[in-house]
Enzyme design. Sequence first.
Site, PDB file in Angstrom:
ATOM      1  N   ARG A 158      30.086  70.258  48.575  1.00 43.88           N
ATOM      2  CA  ARG A 158      28.786  69.909  48.537  1.00 43.88           C
ATOM      3  C   ARG A 158      28.434  68.827  47.840  1.00 43.88           C
ATOM      4  O   ARG A 158      27.457  68.523  47.822  1.00 43.88           O
ATOM      5  CB  ARG A 158      28.035  71.190  47.941  1.00 43.88           C
ATOM      6  N   ARG A 181      15.093  85.558  57.212  1.00 46.24           N
ATOM      7  CA  ARG A 181      16.580  86.180  57.343  1.00 46.24           C
ATOM      8  C   ARG A 181      16.777  87.545  56.501  1.00 46.24           C
ATOM      9  O   ARG A 181      15.891  87.489  55.331  1.00 46.24           O
ATOM     10  CB  ARG A 181      17.449  85.069  56.712  1.00 46.24           C
TER      11      ARG A 181
HETATM   12  P1  AP5 Z   1      24.492  79.140  50.368  1.00 45.64           P
HETATM   13  O1  AP5 Z   1      24.789  80.889  50.514  1.00 45.64           O
HETATM   14  O2  AP5 Z   1      25.849  78.337  50.793  1.00 45.64           O
HETATM   15  O3  AP5 Z   1      23.263  78.655  50.997  1.00 45.64           O
HETATM   16  P2  AP5 Z   1      22.879  77.464  51.983  1.00 45.64           P
HETATM   17  O4  AP5 Z   1      23.620  76.188  51.934  1.00 45.64           O
HETATM   18  O5  AP5 Z   1      21.506  77.192  51.401  1.00 45.64           O
HETATM   19  O6  AP5 Z   1      23.083  77.812  53.230  1.00 45.64           O
HETATM   20  P3  AP5 Z   1      22.342  79.339  53.946  1.00 45.64           P
HETATM   21  O7  AP5 Z   1      23.274  80.339  53.642  1.00 45.64           O
HETATM   22  O8  AP5 Z   1      21.010  79.349  53.446  1.00 45.64           O
HETATM   23  O9  AP5 Z   1      22.415  79.002  55.548  1.00 45.64           O
HETATM   24  P4  AP5 Z   1      23.287  79.296  56.719  1.00 45.64           P
HETATM   25  O10 AP5 Z   1      23.722  77.863  57.359  1.00 45.64           O
HETATM   26  O11 AP5 Z   1      24.547  80.019  56.389  1.00 45.64           O
HETATM   27  O12 AP5 Z   1      22.233  79.949  57.600  1.00 45.64           O
HETATM   28  P5  AP5 Z   1      22.461  81.493  58.314  1.00 45.64           P
HETATM   29  O13 AP5 Z   1      23.593  81.178  59.352  1.00 45.64           O
HETATM   30  O14 AP5 Z   1      22.386  82.553  57.434  1.00 45.64           O
HETATM   31  O15 AP5 Z   1      24.238  78.675  48.843  1.00 45.64           O
HETATM   32  C1  AP5 Z   1      23.359  79.432  48.008  1.00 45.64           C
HETATM   33  C2  AP5 Z   1      23.174  78.679  46.538  1.00 45.64           C
HETATM   34  O16 AP5 Z   1      24.708  78.794  45.773  1.00 45.64           O
HETATM   35  C3  AP5 Z   1      23.058  77.198  46.211  1.00 45.64           C
HETATM   36  O17 AP5 Z   1      21.706  77.015  46.782  1.00 45.64           O
HETATM   37  C4  AP5 Z   1      23.712  76.987  45.167  1.00 45.64           C
HETATM   38  O18 AP5 Z   1      23.084  76.984  44.066  1.00 45.64           O
HETATM   39  C5  AP5 Z   1      25.077  77.695  45.292  1.00 45.64           C
HETATM   40  N1  AP5 Z   1      26.109  77.041  45.922  1.00 45.64           N
HETATM   41  C6  AP5 Z   1      27.132  77.329  46.866  1.00 45.64           C
HETATM   42  N2  AP5 Z   1      27.987  76.583  47.299  1.00 45.64           N
HETATM   43  C7  AP5 Z   1      28.002  75.739  46.240  1.00 45.64           C
HETATM   44  C8  AP5 Z   1      28.717  74.592  46.144  1.00 45.64           C
HETATM   45  N3  AP5 Z   1      29.898  74.341  46.833  1.00 45.64           N
HETATM   46  N4  AP5 Z   1      28.450  73.852  44.798  1.00 45.64           N
HETATM   47  C9  AP5 Z   1      27.208  73.907  43.996  1.00 45.64           C
HETATM   48  N5  AP5 Z   1      26.511  75.101  44.285  1.00 45.64           N
HETATM   49  C10 AP5 Z   1      26.910  76.019  45.471  1.00 45.64           C
HETATM   50  O19 AP5 Z   1      21.130  81.229  59.162  1.00 45.64           O
HETATM   51  C11 AP5 Z   1      20.047  81.543  58.512  1.00 45.64           C
HETATM   52  C12 AP5 Z   1      18.845  82.466  59.367  1.00 45.64           C
HETATM   53  O20 AP5 Z   1      18.603  81.918  60.812  1.00 45.64           O
HETATM   54  C13 AP5 Z   1      19.663  83.758  59.695  1.00 45.64           C
HETATM   55  O21 AP5 Z   1      18.470  84.752  59.679  1.00 45.64           O
HETATM   56  C14 AP5 Z   1      20.109  83.544  61.055  1.00 45.64           C
HETATM   57  O22 AP5 Z   1      20.165  84.913  61.727  1.00 45.64           O
HETATM   58  C15 AP5 Z   1      19.161  82.797  61.614  1.00 45.64           C
HETATM   59  N6  AP5 Z   1      19.810  81.831  62.784  1.00 45.64           N
HETATM   60  C16 AP5 Z   1      21.078  81.387  62.313  1.00 45.64           C
HETATM   61  N7  AP5 Z   1      21.435  80.436  63.792  1.00 45.64           N
HETATM   62  C17 AP5 Z   1      20.335  80.496  64.505  1.00 45.64           C
HETATM   63  C18 AP5 Z   1      19.953  79.752  65.750  1.00 45.64           C
HETATM   64  N8  AP5 Z   1      20.958  78.825  66.452  1.00 45.64           N
HETATM   65  N9  AP5 Z   1      18.981  79.976  66.309  1.00 45.64           N
HETATM   66  C19 AP5 Z   1      17.624  80.798  65.480  1.00 45.64           C
HETATM   67  N10 AP5 Z   1      18.120  81.653  64.518  1.00 45.64           N
HETATM   68  C20 AP5 Z   1      19.280  81.340  63.775  1.00 45.64           C
HETATM   69 ZN    ZN Z   2      25.222  80.694  54.673  1.00 43.19          ZN
END
Ligand code: AP5
Ligand code: ZN
Length: 216
Positions: free
Chosen positions: A88, A127
Amino acid sequence: KRLILIGPPGSGKGTQSPIIKDEYCLCHLATGDMLRAAVAAKTPLGIKAKEAMDKGELVSDDLVVGIIDEAMKKPSCQKGFILDGFPRTVVQAEKLDEMLQKQGAKIDKVLNFAIDDAILEERITGRWIHPSSGRTYHTKFAPPKVPGVDDVTGEPLIQRKDDTAAVLKSRLEAFHRQTEPVIGYYKNKGAVAELHAEKSPKEVTAELGFLLRQNS
Ligand code: AP5
Ligand code: ZN
């Protein structure tokens, strides 16, 4: 295959990962999931990570590089892996290159979940997750059969503490400032493929499948 999924919060990384994981027998390494488990278990790592996560800021590079270094050594990851949420920062990408060089391995593809910020608030605030399996639901786009309950185990679903509109703002800021440069880093190496992440989950899965079958 060794894959990296990059995209903003809510772009669908965690939704698509289990599908490609099963199809290609890869291990799914999601730093966010691993950090949340550490926070819940109050391990020393979790205690250090909690504050930044609650604010929607990135955890320090050293902490996450350590987690990934450890996780990639698992036997189940030797055939290939999906990195979801890592690297990231450009520093994390450089460290990953070093780790892979030691193993004589390289990244096959970086999948960029391209999507407009405006769509993400609805996805994030709707979510619901089943923490122990990582299964993800959405009140509107992927509702569970019974509201608040996991389809498979019948256990309760929870919402993530950082899934509020206010914290999403900082997460998006961190994405644009610190993670977007990582896409440029891999573009220079010619490994990036773009996905239309605003489409429906099924359409995104189909697009992913198409990209992964290319020159493989
Ligand atoms: P992390 O858990 O990685 O969160 P994020 O990057 O913010 O990503 P999300 O999990 O929110 O999104 P996603 O793309 O997985 O979405 P999803 O598929 O679930 O990180 C959390 C925290 O940890 C960070 O803020 C940081 O503090 C720390 N961290 C983690 N990695 C780090 C690193 N490398 N370095 C430093 N800090 C780090 O989908 C979301 C929702 O939308 C779901 O409800 C789903 O059902 C729906 N959905 C999915 N696809 C679709 C679609 N095509 N159409 C409609 N709805 C959809
Ligand atoms: Zn995720």
